[in-house]
Design a protein around this motif. Structure first.
Motif, PDB file in Angstrom:
ATOM      1  N   ASP A 334       0.825  -1.207   0.000  1.00  0.00           N
ATOM      2  CA  ASP A 334       0.000   0.000   0.000  1.00  0.00           C
ATOM      3  C   ASP A 334       0.861   1.260   0.000  1.00  0.00           C
ATOM      4  N   LEU A 335       2.141   1.108   0.355  1.00  0.00           N
ATOM      5  CA  LEU A 335       3.049   2.261   0.359  1.00  0.00           C
ATOM      6  C   LEU A 335       3.697   2.463  -1.007  1.00  0.00           C
ATOM      7  N   TRP A 336       3.442   1.575  -1.938  1.00  0.00           N
ATOM      8  CA  TRP A 336       4.010   1.704  -3.283  1.00  0.00           C
ATOM      9  C   TRP A 336       3.396   2.893  -4.009  1.00  0.00           C
ATOM     10  N   SER A 337       3.971   3.213  -5.179  1.00  0.00           N
ATOM     11  CA  SER A 337       3.475   4.342  -5.979  1.00  0.00           C
ATOM     12  C   SER A 337       2.126   3.990  -6.605  1.00  0.00           C
ATOM     13  N   PRO A 338       1.358   5.012  -7.012  1.00  0.00           N
ATOM     14  CA  PRO A 338       0.086   4.739  -7.688  1.00  0.00           C
ATOM     15  C   PRO A 338       0.242   3.764  -8.860  1.00  0.00           C
ATOM     16  N   ALA A 339       1.322   3.878  -9.617  1.00  0.00           N
ATOM     17  CA  ALA A 339       1.497   3.008 -10.785  1.00  0.00           C
ATOM     18  C   ALA A 339       1.602   1.544 -10.355  1.00  0.00           C
ATOM     19  N   ALA A 340       2.426   1.256  -9.347  1.00  0.00           N
ATOM     20  CA  ALA A 340       2.588  -0.127  -8.888  1.00  0.00           C
ATOM     21  C   ALA A 340       1.282  -0.641  -8.290  1.00  0.00           C
ATOM     22  N   LYS A 341       0.615   0.205  -7.498  1.00  0.00           N
ATOM     23  CA  LYS A 341      -0.646  -0.216  -6.890  1.00  0.00           C
ATOM     24  C   LYS A 341      -1.716  -0.469  -7.947  1.00  0.00           C
ATOM     25  N   HIS A 342      -1.745   0.412  -8.947  1.00  0.00           N
ATOM     26  CA  HIS A 342      -2.775   0.252  -9.978  1.00  0.00           C
ATOM     27  C   HIS A 342      -2.582  -1.056 -10.744  1.00  0.00           C
ATOM     28  N   LEU A 343      -1.331  -1.435 -10.978  1.00  0.00           N
ATOM     29  CA  LEU A 343      -1.069  -2.712 -11.667  1.00  0.00           C
ATOM     30  C   LEU A 343      -1.628  -3.874 -10.840  1.00  0.00           C
ATOM     31  N   LEU A 344      -1.399  -3.851  -9.533  1.00  0.00           N
ATOM     32  CA  LEU A 344      -1.935  -4.910  -8.685  1.00  0.00           C
ATOM     33  C   LEU A 344      -3.470  -4.870  -8.697  1.00  0.00           C
ATOM     34  N   PHE A 345      -4.023  -3.661  -8.666  1.00  0.00           N
ATOM     35  CA  PHE A 345      -5.484  -3.507  -8.713  1.00  0.00           C
ATOM     36  C   PHE A 345      -6.048  -4.167  -9.977  1.00  0.00           C
ATOM     37  N   VAL A 346      -5.435  -3.895 -11.115  1.00  0.00           N
ATOM     38  CA  VAL A 346      -5.909  -4.495 -12.370  1.00  0.00           C
ATOM     39  C   VAL A 346      -5.733  -6.019 -12.323  1.00  0.00           C
ATOM     40  N   GLY A 347      -4.643  -6.478 -11.672  1.00  0.00           N
ATOM     41  CA  GLY A 347      -4.412  -7.913 -11.536  1.00  0.00           C
ATOM     42  C   GLY A 347      -5.540  -8.632 -10.814  1.00  0.00           C
TER      43      GLY A 347
END
Ligand code: K
Ligand code: K
Lengths: 498, 498
Positions: A334-347
């Protein structure tokens, strides 16, 4: 006026399942006895389910199990076990699980292999309670394997022909003509994988590579990794453990989301199956592409400062954890950047292979969608062409294509409607929830992933959501796990009356 | 090796359209002449398009216009006009539009009726430049009406049979046997609505209810309301104007997103058509339900403090503006609560009626999806049943159902992939973009709505996005406006070669 559905058949079968719930309940019961913690929270439901189950089983069934009765049975089974699962939490009465809405959320999150938790202080709960959480998930994974092979294949709009396709491609029918035999093989494989993981984790402890790993931890995590569920008795999830443990957990999550029929063939030495399975290559490709993308983003971000090994390990761990819908955390992503979090979200929207314990939409459906749409594009410019959709060499019939389009679309629509409810309900209750927090929490519960971002992040808790939101998410987990259709048909008037 | 597509037919037709671009260009040219601002930015492209267009028109066309050539023509037309549209911006050279990437973004946003802007200081640009922005949108709306009736109906996976259905239900064929006649009627209606809106806005000025409304404002906003496009020469959009103007704008946005064939019948006095059209009732219902929900949320939030009239006006205005994909703002709705903003965000995915200037997925497709899925649920429990999907009393064939499922799903997938690109690209360029900002900006451009939330909010600008992101959004606007398929088929090898 007579009902079209013979509910006694369905309830009778739920009774048979209830009658056997004393077996999983006996695990935490035995641990409580050993630890000297309260045994009543487990003993009481053991007796209760045995009596009620045996009673319900005696309902006169006048008809065979048909589509209607099977839908009702599936919906009721998950709901009933979720209700039974709350009893130990409520009787133990410790921490946030003493609240009925929380207890039902946690229990449903268990049996649906979701792994979203409302626990705030993990140390407030006995080891037996934690083992019950893990056990619920292990039987939830087993239940979905049985359902996938035996029942869901005959039901559900997208599922029916999907599993037909699956069995065509992988010759389940040739393998074992009778469904119960297939189910039996998969059970053994499931138990075998669990035992193997307990052994691997214990071995790491013995050779000094996993100082935090107790036998209890090994069992609890084996139960929730192979079932791609994600509960952990530790508040920091797998981030509690050494890098060696984190590396060791990755293949078990990946295997839990691999078609068990395919695994069976591979165990027989038939490695060609892997290469020949379009779905397996697609699933492996998704894991590879997402891991590379997350790693690239983490390298670019350069914050938090991670070594190369850490970047690769956490990228691979979190991508495998999210895409297989396990939901473990090796780091507070959750402390990652929006880009990294968004990739996990799409996953979260993808899922592993059909015929496994995975949740979400599943790789097989996405693959059919991609293949069918490419075909549709071809036909758009060559109207006279007739080109069937093929999966691992076999033709997928057009009704199946339509049903898979429909199921995938309806999943996304359900997700969108869920976010609207959550964001409005939180606003009404004056709990601060951002749009992305609402979207990720709905995806994490409806697609049975577990952790979300922000308010319900991987090392946080769903507890702060308003009770009405938590109840809605409980329903979402239930609807998502049994693949939507069994619940939706119950809501159609024609299901009940002519 | 010969190409399967006869590109000369397509390019020749694009030439014919180019040849006539001097007509819309003459509007800002005349205003520049009147205002004494530079005329060269308009005169040069007037001459250039006339010469190049006349030249291209002479390409020898050996074949009739078939599916392939039509796809290519549609894709090229929007691309070419977007390129031509940049010339006035670049030659004027004022403000942020002097940058080529920005100029292309703004021009594409114009011709695709999106309304997303990269302008930061609205006063830096001449009235003629602002009129060119509005004129681009007005011809963009006209173009899509012609495309919807004449061409898109024959192409596109979802669109083909969709428009067929549309015409079945609404007897376009009975009305006028020849497509060009139908198109002619719709042109007149479009022009009539525009003139009516100019008259209404001017009248409000005359009777003292719209002190800010100049004739220039009336024309510029009539051009962008009836075409559901949303550019405004004012930095505060419709929030610049009085409540009377805001109320007056609402019906014109709603009419712009109503089927023009349906409007034609209503003008003939055939009011039963409204009641008989399943799609119209669905569209009106969506507007009503979303307005009620947003108003309820705003009442609950109680911040910002709005009167009852203001709450109702802004709720209705913003819901109509977003659902019709116009994109005007009557208030800075980016300051609203997450719940209110999320409702508008979800509204972006809907769109108005097919056969209008609206963008996004469109009410007709959603209605077919809902009806077809309800049918699928019925069949799931009654396998022997045969129940066709009906729309306004007519049967929708099963291939159409499948294609609409496919189109709707692929739109959502495109949206998801777009968000992944934007969030990663912004991260790479170290521009702070949250997940929700990325999602809303992609929805606002791909579904041609216009304003998003946060960084690209209704009174803000897309300028801060990195150039690569703005270029990607430019492509998204193009792909979204012509309904995806014409672009995707160009990317399939079989389109070009056997
Ligand atoms: K999970
Ligand atoms: K727009």
């Amino acid at each position: 006026m007579t009902l079209r559905v013979d509910w006694r058949v369905s309830v009778g079968l739920v009774g048979t399942i209830l009658k056997w719930l004393w077996v999983p309940l006996s695990l935490p019961f035995a641990l409580a006895l050993y630890d000297g913690t309260p045994i009543v929270p487990f003993l009481l439901p053991m007796i209760g389910t045995l009596l009620v189950g045996a009673g319900l089983e005696r309902l006169p069934d006048t008809r065979d199990l048909q589509a209607r009765e099977a839908f009702l049975m599936v919906a009721l089974t998950w709901l009933t076990i979720a209700l039974v699962g709350t009893v130990p939490f409520l009787l133990a009465g410790s921490g946030t699980l003493a609240d009925p809405v929380n207890a039902l959320f946690e229990s449903m999150s268990g049996i649906t292999t979701t792994g979203a938790t409302v626990i705030v202080d993990f140390d407030e709960h006995s080891r037996a309670i934690h083992l019950w959480r893990s056990t619920l998930q292990w039987i939830g994974g087993l239940g979905i394997l049985v359902l996938a092979t035996a029942l869901l294949s005959q039901l559900s709009v997208g599922g029916a022909q999907l599993m037909e396709t699956e069995s065509q491609t992988q010759d389940v029918n040739k393998l074992t003509p009778r469904i119960s035999e297939t189910a039996g093989l998969l059970w053994k494989l499931y138990i075998g994988l669990t035992v193997l993981m307990i052994a691997v984790l214990s071995l790491l402890r013995v050779i000094g590579l996993a100082p935090e790993m107790t036998l209890f931890d090994a069992v609890a995590h084996a139960f929730t990794a192979v079932s791609t569920s994600g509960f952990s008795p530790r508040g920091n999830s797998i981030a509690t453990f050494s890098p060696a443990v984190q590396w060791a957990v990755i293949p078990f999550m990946a295997l839990g989301a691999t078609s068990f029929v395919l695994l069976y063939f591979v165990l027989q030495g038939d490695f060609d199956r892997l290469r020949e399975s379009d779905e397996f290559r697609f699933y492996a490709g998704i894991l590879g592409v997402f891991t590379a993308a997350v790693a690239a983003v983490l390298f670019t971000d350069a914050s938090p400062a991670l070594t190369v090994e850490e970047t690769i390990r956490h990228s691979l761990f979190q991508v495998v954890s999210i895409v297989t819908t396990t939901g473990y955390a090796s780091i507070d992503f959750d402390l990652w950047s929006p880009a990294a979090k968004h990739l996990l979200f799409v996953g979260m929207f993808i899922g592993g292979m059909a015929g496994s314990t995975t949740c979400s939409i599943k790789a097989l459906r996405w693959l059919v969608v991609i293949k069918a749409f490419r075909r549709d594009l071809f036909v758009a410019t060559t109207p006279s062409a007739i080109r069937p959709v093929r999966l691992s060499g076999n033709v997928v019939d057009e009704e199946t294509v339509r049903d898979i389009y429909a199921y995938t679309l309806v999943s996304l629509v359900f997700f969108i409607l869920g976010t609207v409810f959550v964001v409005i309900d939180a606003s009404r209750a004056q709990v601060a929830v951002t749009e992305f927090e609402a979207m990720s929490a709905v995806a994490a519960t409806f697609f049975n992933v577990g952790p979300a971002f922000g308010i319900a992040g991987p090392l946080a808790s769903y507890e702060p959501f308003p009770p009405s939101t938590k109840f809605a998410m409980t329903l979402l987990m239930w609807v998502g796990r049994i693949e939507i259709i069994p619940v939706l048909v119950l809501l159609t008037p024609s299901f009940w009356r002519s």
